[in-house]
Design a protein around this motif. Sequence first.
Motif, mmCIF file in Angstrom:
data_model
loop_
_atom_site.group_PDB
_atom_site.id
_atom_site.type_symbol
_atom_site.label_atom_id
_atom_site.label_comp_id
_atom_site.label_asym_id
_atom_site.label_seq_id
_atom_site.Cartn_x
_atom_site.Cartn_y
_atom_site.Cartn_z
ATOM 1 N N ARG A 1 0.832 -1.208 0.000
ATOM 2 C CA ARG A 1 0.000 0.000 0.000
ATOM 3 C C ARG A 1 0.869 1.261 0.000
ATOM 4 O O ARG A 1 0.587 2.222 -0.727
ATOM 5 N N LEU A 2 1.924 1.264 0.801
ATOM 6 C CA LEU A 2 2.820 2.415 0.853
ATOM 7 C C LEU A 2 3.528 2.644 -0.489
ATOM 8 O O LEU A 2 3.691 3.779 -0.937
ATOM 9 N N MET A 3 3.949 1.565 -1.114
ATOM 10 C CA MET A 3 4.607 1.688 -2.411
ATOM 11 C C MET A 3 3.687 2.312 -3.447
ATOM 12 O O MET A 3 4.081 3.189 -4.220
ATOM 13 N N GLN A 4 2.421 1.861 -3.478
ATOM 14 C CA GLN A 4 1.468 2.383 -4.445
ATOM 15 C C GLN A 4 1.171 3.858 -4.197
ATOM 16 O O GLN A 4 0.938 4.612 -5.139
ATOM 17 N N ALA A 5 1.183 4.263 -2.927
ATOM 18 C CA ALA A 5 0.913 5.667 -2.607
ATOM 19 C C ALA A 5 2.118 6.547 -2.903
ATOM 20 O O ALA A 5 1.967 7.700 -3.320
ATOM 21 N N THR A 6 3.313 6.021 -2.701
ATOM 22 C CA THR A 6 4.534 6.818 -2.874
ATOM 23 C C THR A 6 5.015 6.828 -4.323
ATOM 24 O O THR A 6 5.569 7.830 -4.790
ATOM 25 N N VAL A 7 4.827 5.722 -5.032
ATOM 26 C CA VAL A 7 5.284 5.612 -6.429
ATOM 27 C C VAL A 7 4.058 5.273 -7.281
ATOM 28 O O VAL A 7 3.853 4.117 -7.670
ATOM 29 N N PRO A 8 3.216 6.279 -7.580
ATOM 30 C CA PRO A 8 1.948 6.021 -8.284
ATOM 31 C C PRO A 8 2.164 5.739 -9.781
ATOM 32 O O PRO A 8 3.270 5.904 -10.304
ATOM 33 N N PRO A 9 1.112 5.304 -10.480
ATOM 34 C CA PRO A 9 1.186 5.100 -11.933
ATOM 35 C C PRO A 9 1.606 6.398 -12.629
ATOM 36 O O PRO A 9 1.366 7.486 -12.091
ATOM 37 N N PRO A 10 2.240 6.306 -13.791
ATOM 38 C CA PRO A 10 2.410 5.105 -14.625
ATOM 39 C C PRO A 10 3.536 4.172 -14.199
ATOM 40 O O PRO A 10 3.873 3.247 -14.928
ATOM 41 N N ASN A 11 4.131 4.422 -13.045
ATOM 42 C CA ASN A 11 5.164 3.512 -12.550
ATOM 43 C C ASN A 11 4.551 2.129 -12.276
ATOM 44 O O ASN A 11 3.367 2.022 -11.965
ATOM 45 N N ILE A 12 5.383 1.097 -12.382
ATOM 46 C CA ILE A 12 4.890 -0.285 -12.287
ATOM 47 C C ILE A 12 5.509 -0.942 -11.057
ATOM 48 O O ILE A 12 6.738 -1.017 -10.933
ATOM 49 N N PHE B 1 10.579 -7.138 -4.177
ATOM 50 C CA PHE B 1 9.727 -6.313 -5.028
ATOM 51 C C PHE B 1 10.566 -5.711 -6.153
ATOM 52 O O PHE B 1 11.748 -5.399 -5.953
ATOM 53 N N VAL B 2 9.951 -5.541 -7.301
ATOM 54 C CA VAL B 2 10.593 -4.873 -8.434
ATOM 55 C C VAL B 2 9.690 -3.732 -8.868
ATOM 56 O O VAL B 2 8.483 -3.916 -9.067
ATOM 57 N N ILE B 3 10.284 -2.547 -9.006
ATOM 58 C CA ILE B 3 9.532 -1.355 -9.404
ATOM 59 C C ILE B 3 10.174 -0.754 -10.647
ATOM 60 O O ILE B 3 11.395 -0.581 -10.702
ATOM 61 N N ALA B 4 9.350 -0.448 -11.642
ATOM 62 C CA ALA B 4 9.803 0.273 -12.827
ATOM 63 C C ALA B 4 9.330 1.717 -12.694
ATOM 64 O O ALA B 4 8.129 1.986 -12.626
ATOM 65 N N ILE B 5 10.278 2.640 -12.633
ATOM 66 C CA ILE B 5 9.954 4.058 -12.491
ATOM 67 C C ILE B 5 10.192 4.742 -13.834
ATOM 68 O O ILE B 5 11.296 4.667 -14.392
ATOM 69 N N ILE B 6 9.165 5.397 -14.341
ATOM 70 C CA ILE B 6 9.258 6.110 -15.617
ATOM 71 C C ILE B 6 9.646 7.553 -15.305
ATOM 72 O O ILE B 6 8.787 8.412 -15.072
ATOM 73 N N ALA B 7 10.938 7.805 -15.294
ATOM 74 C CA ALA B 7 11.427 9.150 -14.952
ATOM 75 C C ALA B 7 12.899 9.258 -15.319
ATOM 76 O O ALA B 7 13.567 8.245 -15.579
#
Length: 373
Positions: free
Chosen positions: A269-280, A289-295
Amino acid sequence: MPSSLIIANSLISGEIFGSVTVMVIAIIATIAAFSSLGPMMLLQIGALGRQAVLQTYLIFAVFTERTISVLFMRNKNLVQSVSTREQMLALVMVNSTDSIVNINHAGLCLWSGGASLDLLGYSNQDIVGKNLNDVLSIENKNPDFIENFFNSSTEKLETVLAKPIFDPSRALNLSFRKFITDGIVSGAIITVNDITEESEKLAVAVEKSEKDPLTRLLNRYGFNEKIKSVLETQAENICISYLDIDHFKQINDTYGHEAGDRILTELARLMQATVPPPNIISRFGGDEFVIAIIANPTDAQNSLNTLIETISTTVFSLTDTVKAHITISCGYSFYKKGKPLDILIQEADSALYNAKQSGRNRVCNFVQSNSAT
């Protein structure tokens, strides 16, 4: 006229043709009899002549009646056959759960039958004259789909998905087939059937195959499918980060796996709030966990540092009575055109290892993995 001749003529020429032939002969004989002598001369031609004329009249009457009767009965049977087929077609249309629409080259509806009111929002009478694009939202990347369909040389059935404009929650399947008259494409016949239930079942199946059941994040397969579409359209500014929870095994061993599941759910939940879409965001398994950040690199690193700080300052409930702070470590690598995704993830995992070795609760770049940032 001998009856044997009449029967032979019917057998050789066919019933209708034979009867017509005799009828024509009778008419000619009658005309010949009266054109030169006239009705008043019948008294002067004798018994044999009157008998001949009478026979001519009888033959004319008998075979005319027979021919007309045969033709009439054949026509009556044809009408009954056509009427029966029309009734069957009407019955099929009334009870059909599909809609059948006929359109012209401009996409205008010329005729409709079946469940048009339920599927398209218009009755079979009201939809006539409507443009198909005003009735349906066709899920096709090409906005000129109908025009291209008519311009193509193929006569095969083409199928597309669509949603009725009056009810976008419904999923429809459209089957297009060209309507050809005298060798010319005069329009198209479209069969519309409701696949909402099938689509919902498919969506559930896809979600189960792509989502982690505990955190509701994408799983490994779901992440790979999602990132592929991003890499096809985004050539740069993609950061792949690999994260895990520091000392997570000790938490499970001390407080049990239920406490571990609580942490994973809250962390997601914290990840989704801190790194919102379009990030994956995805959970690869366990506490990884693996996060793709579009930036760009600077913004991506700032987002990861913010996530690390947010998690370290959040109080997690391990049980109903026990609360605690946790930390995570993170490694990341930036995408370069042509670099395979699995290599990118390996680089991020290698940077994560260096973040662990550097003291945990920090972010490390793969390129600068020998020093914590």
